[in-house]
Design an enzyme around this catalytic site. Sequence first.
Site, PDB file in Angstrom:
ATOM      1  N   ASP A   1      14.989  -5.606  -4.018  1.00 15.10           N
ATOM      2  CA  ASP A   1      16.453  -5.448  -4.100  1.00 15.10           C
ATOM      3  C   ASP A   1      16.979  -6.031  -5.407  1.00 15.10           C
ATOM      4  O   ASP A   1      17.835  -5.441  -6.080  1.00 15.10           O
ATOM      5  CB  ASP A   1      17.149  -6.075  -2.874  1.00 15.10           C
TER       6      ASP A   1
ATOM      7  N   ASP B   1       8.747   4.642  -5.707  1.00 16.47           N
ATOM      8  CA  ASP B   1       9.408   5.942  -5.595  1.00 16.47           C
ATOM      9  C   ASP B   1      10.894   5.782  -5.931  1.00 16.47           C
ATOM     10  O   ASP B   1      11.470   6.525  -6.739  1.00 16.47           O
ATOM     11  CB  ASP B   1       9.224   6.422  -4.141  1.00 16.47           C
TER      12      ASP B   1
END
Length: 360
Positions: A223, A247
């Site tokens: 994050d 990804d």
Amino acid sequence: MTKKILILPGDGIGPEIMAEAVKILEVLRAEGEALEWSFAKLGGAAYDAEGHPYPPSTQKAAREADAILLGAVGGPKYDELPRELRPERGLLGIRKDLNLFANLRPALAFDELADASSLKREVIEGLDILILRELTGDIYFGQPRGRRSNAEGHAEGYDTMHYSEPEVERIARVAFEAARKRSKRVCSVDKENVLETSRLWREVVIKVAQDYPDVELTHQYVDNAAMQLVRRPKQFDVIVTGNIFGDILSDEASMLCGSIGLLPSASLDVNNKGMYEPIHGSAPDIMGQNKANPIATILSVAMMFKYTFNRGDIAGRIDAAVKRVLKDGKRTGDIASAGETVIGTREMGDAIAASLRRPV
Ligand code: NAD
């Protein structure tokens, strides 16, 4: 020895952008490079022709090739197919079949396009990072997975995040080796504060780092990394991470560079045999309209020469040809600023091929 390239145009804009990549191969072959290429089907196109997204004929050709160039797969036409027959399964299947575990995604900002980025020029000018995504493990492949009914009778879906020590070790080694050829810094991205899989990931990366004392290793939670990538992206050199985090982060990084239509990628096995493809998808919204930017695919050709064929000289020439064309002001719609003249897929491919061609 003749280099054997398998071309998988795929679906949507795949055949259009691949036609432009072939122009680059033709220039090089005309100069005397020993190259040969053949075509096979993957994804929806393969399902239409042979009833499977990764049919045996493609499998055989892929195993025999020295390197593979892929356009993109997928499209709304195939959305209702059972999961095992969807185009994306073809992509996952070929990666797994050839054991292409290391996905290299450079995020390079072209100074000529700094204004096409959604971030300020000073934040991205000179940006050159390499995102290394593990490609054959993690929650995309972990078992068990499926659907079931829970105790209250509600349907639930579940997947398994999974990494083994050897899987982490081999991708970590690729990261440290790559960093040695760059600014000697690796940032490993995980979610170690929450996930067992990440706890193992971090332990193994730290262990591997002992063999690379000249490379600086840092860690970030995913994050935070997502935030840092838009806040101060130039702090990174090599980012190494798992399949699902990679990804997402690599798509985010693509926007730093202006357009998803600019970024190439390589997926390598332990011997550097590779599959090379743009990071974008099949863009069904612009298919057949001569609007797709072929640069990501052409830069994928450059990566193929660099990593599989060990021809950094040719890779450098292709990169330079792309830069010259951008400097000349040539723009497809996705990278044009207001008021700039827009050219099509074919015209961009022609311009880059012409720029690459050596005067005779
Ligand atoms: P996408 O990358 O195809 O398109 C996202 C947006 O970017 C679209 O607006 C598209 O027009 C634009 N875009 C993409 N490539 C471009 C290019 N070269 N030039 C100019 N603009 C470009 O992603 P999506 O819309 O989420 O997915 C479309 C299909 O592609 C889906 O079926 C998806 O599963 C598939 N997909 C395939 C791959 C792959 O083959 N590796 C990767 C991602 C998505």
